[in-house]
Design a protein around this motif. Structure first.
Motif, PDB file in Angstrom:
ATOM      1  N   GLN A 139       0.828  -1.210   0.000  1.00 39.56           N
ATOM      2  CA  GLN A 139       0.000   0.000   0.000  1.00 39.56           C
ATOM      3  C   GLN A 139       0.863   1.262   0.000  1.00 39.56           C
ATOM      4  OE1 GLN A 139      -2.493  -0.661   3.426  1.00 39.56           O
ATOM      5  NE2 GLN A 139      -4.127  -1.647   2.214  1.00 39.56           N
ATOM      6  N   SER A 140       1.936   1.235   0.785  1.00 33.72           N
ATOM      7  CA  SER A 140       2.826   2.405   0.807  1.00 33.72           C
ATOM      8  C   SER A 140       3.463   2.631  -0.566  1.00 33.72           C
ATOM      9  CB  SER A 140       3.902   2.225   1.878  1.00 33.72           C
ATOM     10  OG  SER A 140       4.767   1.145   1.538  1.00 33.72           O
ATOM     11  N   TYR A 141       3.820   1.541  -1.244  1.00 30.25           N
ATOM     12  CA  TYR A 141       4.399   1.661  -2.585  1.00 30.25           C
ATOM     13  C   TYR A 141       3.372   2.226  -3.570  1.00 30.25           C
ATOM     14  CZ  TYR A 141       6.858   0.370  -6.845  1.00 30.25           C
ATOM     15  OH  TYR A 141       7.471   0.410  -8.069  1.00 30.25           O
ATOM     16  N   ASP A 142       2.108   1.702  -3.450  1.00 31.52           N
ATOM     17  CA  ASP A 142       1.051   2.206  -4.322  1.00 31.52           C
ATOM     18  C   ASP A 142       0.777   3.680  -4.068  1.00 31.52           C
ATOM     19  OD1 ASP A 142       0.829  -0.275  -5.437  1.00 31.52           O
ATOM     20  OD2 ASP A 142      -0.845  -0.899  -4.141  1.00 31.52           O
ATOM     21  N   ILE A 143       0.794   4.080  -2.796  1.00 32.67           N
ATOM     22  CA  ILE A 143       0.578   5.500  -2.454  1.00 32.67           C
ATOM     23  C   ILE A 143       1.665   6.374  -3.071  1.00 32.67           C
ATOM     24  CG2 ILE A 143       0.568   7.157  -0.550  1.00 32.67           C
ATOM     25  CD1 ILE A 143      -0.809   4.992   1.137  1.00 32.67           C
ATOM     26  N   LEU A 145       3.358   5.730  -5.718  1.00 28.98           N
ATOM     27  CA  LEU A 145       3.141   5.793  -7.166  1.00 28.98           C
ATOM     28  C   LEU A 145       2.025   6.769  -7.515  1.00 28.98           C
ATOM     29  CD1 LEU A 145       3.437   2.029  -8.216  1.00 28.98           C
ATOM     30  CD2 LEU A 145       5.082   3.870  -8.645  1.00 28.98           C
ATOM     31  N   ARG A 146       0.903   6.700  -6.726  1.00 22.28           N
ATOM     32  CA  ARG A 146      -0.222   7.602  -6.998  1.00 22.28           C
ATOM     33  C   ARG A 146       0.142   9.061  -6.737  1.00 22.28           C
ATOM     34  NH1 ARG A 146      -3.335   3.314  -4.661  1.00 22.28           N
ATOM     35  NH2 ARG A 146      -3.309   4.379  -2.639  1.00 22.28           N
ATOM     36  N   LEU A 147       1.130   9.298  -5.879  1.00 25.42           N
ATOM     37  CA  LEU A 147       1.536  10.674  -5.566  1.00 25.42           C
ATOM     38  C   LEU A 147       2.484  11.272  -6.606  1.00 25.42           C
ATOM     39  CD1 LEU A 147       2.102  10.566  -1.704  1.00 25.42           C
ATOM     40  CD2 LEU A 147       0.256  11.726  -2.935  1.00 25.42           C
ATOM     41  N   PRO A 149       2.149  12.267  -9.815  1.00 22.54           N
ATOM     42  CA  PRO A 149       1.695  13.491 -10.499  1.00 22.54           C
ATOM     43  C   PRO A 149       1.707  14.723  -9.590  1.00 22.54           C
ATOM     44  CG  PRO A 149       0.259  11.655 -11.027  1.00 22.54           C
ATOM     45  CD  PRO A 149       1.142  11.182  -9.923  1.00 22.54           C
TER      46      PRO A 149
END
Length: 459
Positions: A139-143, A145-147, A149
């Motif tokens: 989840q931290s990795y996904d966050i 990635l989403r951050l 932009p």
């Protein structure tokens, strides 16, 4: 655009700092994106391993039936499922606080950690199996990635403003210095580089200001010297022109009497016509020779006084007596011309000067007044409070002639007849003598006639 960038240090600095900031920030974020989840996973695994070892020790010591609270605490704390199996593989205890929904979206090897061990209780072997969810790492990795932009926009904004501020801070003083140097290249020293800094740029600005001040002083000195040199050149040209005019006038003045004298002598030698009366024409030749002698003496005197090595011998002079004496000497010519003389001279006016030259001044001025005064005119001679005035009435001089009266050989009468005046050196010699004495003089028209004025400086 490229040309503008090449020619602007501010644009180059802005782009360089902008690119550097963007690259640095993105590199830092990439490092965080790679190593933060790994570091987080390593810490979680260390924590799970430590807690699992502690739990295993508790079960070995107290048994699983007495350690249900510890099993429950381990499951809650580590987001794990805990299962206890007997020797036949039958499940005797199970507790699950792992997020199975999240586990289904990730591979077990990447999103979970399995631990197992065996322990003895009442002589029977049991097996402890735990599956710890590491979904928080994913989840931290996904966050992160989403951050990307948002972080990119933030990095770009900060980089633009940072580059703009830094480029203005570093390049604006250099731009001012470049503008000042450009004005200096155009020899414009009326500026001062306002850069209030103590670093190398400030030192450069101070050095430029100091160099500009010194160059300005040197330029002013050169301009002053150039102006003085120009004046000297003009003066030399004027002197050269005067010398040429002087010699031209000398030749003209001597040519006429020499021609007259030569013609009369030839007539007497060949006894032509009236020249047979030699006695009469010899006296006329003598008179012509006297005129030539007078002209030569005036020329020599003018040339001698015009030299830079001419010196006057000063003694105490009673100008009142000298002026009265000069008036008496010219009294005969005044009476012959039917002219009236008015004399007003203060008593015993003294002045330090050259007596012989001052007598020449009085003689020239009075003789000039008599020569150019018509019958019935009045010559008023006054010496009061150090000011000499000689005014002759009944005549005026044109303004264009007035400017040239003190020029050598200049005469108002363009015919240069001997019956109407002399050689034109009288006023020139007068002014030269007065200049050597430091006495100012002028000639001007008045209501009644023409007035000569000389002012004697007094202590």
């Amino acid at each position: 655009m490229r040309k503008r960038i090449r020619e602007s240090i501010q644009a180059k600095t802005f782009i360089s700092i902008l690119v550097l900031l963007i690259v640095c920030c993105m590199s830092i974020y990439a490092v965080v994106l790679v190593f933060l989840p790994k570091n987080y996973q390593a810490r979680l695994e260390n924590q799970v391993t430590s807690d699992f070892d502690a739990l295993a020790g508790i079960l070995e010591r107290d048994g699983w039936e007495e350690s249900t609270d510890s099993l429950l605490e381990f499951s809650i704390r580590n987001n794990a499922s805990v299962t206890i199996q007997d020797s036949s593989g039958k499940e005797v205890f199970s507790v699950n606080f792992a997020d199975t929904e999240e586990l289904s979206g990730h591979s077990l090897t990447a999103a979970s950690l399995s631990c197992w061990t065996s322990f003895q209780q009442d002589g029977e072997a049991f097996q402890l199996v735990t599956v710890v969810s590491l979904v928080a790492v994913s989840q931290s990795y996904d966050i992160l990635l989403r951050l990307i932009p948002l972080i990119s926009i933030l990095i770009l904004t900060i980089s633009v403003f940072g580059a703009l501020i830094c480029s203005r801070y570093y390049s604006r003083p250099l731009v001012r210095i470049a503008q000042a140097a450009g004005r200096m290249s155009r020899l414009d020293m009326t500026w001062k580089c306002q850069v209030n800094r103590k670093d190398e740029i400030g030192v450069l600005a101070s050095s430029l200001n100091e160099m500009s001040e010194r160059l300005g002083d040197a330029l002013k000195s050169l301009q002053k010297a150039n102006g003085q040199l120009q004046k000297e050149i003009e003066k030399e040209r004027e002197q050269e022109r005067q010398r040429i005019d002087f010699f031209t006038s000398v030749s003209h003045e001597l040519k006429t009497p020499i021609a007259v004298l030569k013609g009369e002598l030839e007539g007497m030698l060949y006894q032509v016509g009236e020249y047979r009366n030699r006695d009469a024409y010899l006296r006329h030749c003598l008179k012509t020779a006297d005129q030539m002698e007078k002209i030569v003496k005036e020329i020599l005197m003018a040339a001698r006084m015009g030299g830079s090595d001419f010196q006057i011998s000063r003694t105490d002079l009673n100008l009142s007596e000298m002026l009265q004496k000069s008036c008496r000497e010219i009294q005969g010519r005044i009476e012959d011309g039917q002219i009236k003389l008015q004399l007003s001279v203060q008593k015993d006016f003294h002045y330090e000067g050259d007596g012989r030259l001052m007598e020449k001044v009085f003689s020239n001025v009075l003789s000039n007044a008599v020569s150019y005064s018509p019958p019935g005119a009045v010559i008023a001679v006054s010496l009061q409070k150090g000011t000499l005035l000689v005014e002759n009435t009944g005549v005026h001089i044109a303004q264009e002639d007035m400017k040239c009266l003190f020029t050598p050989f200049y005469r108002v009468d363009k015919s240069r007849s001997r019956n109407t005046g002399g050689s034109g050196l009288g006023l020139y010699i007068t002014k030269t003598i007065l200049d050597h004495h430091g006495i100012s003089c002028r000639m001007e028209n008045t209501e009644k006639g023409v007035c000569f004025t000389a002012v004697f400086p007094q202590e």
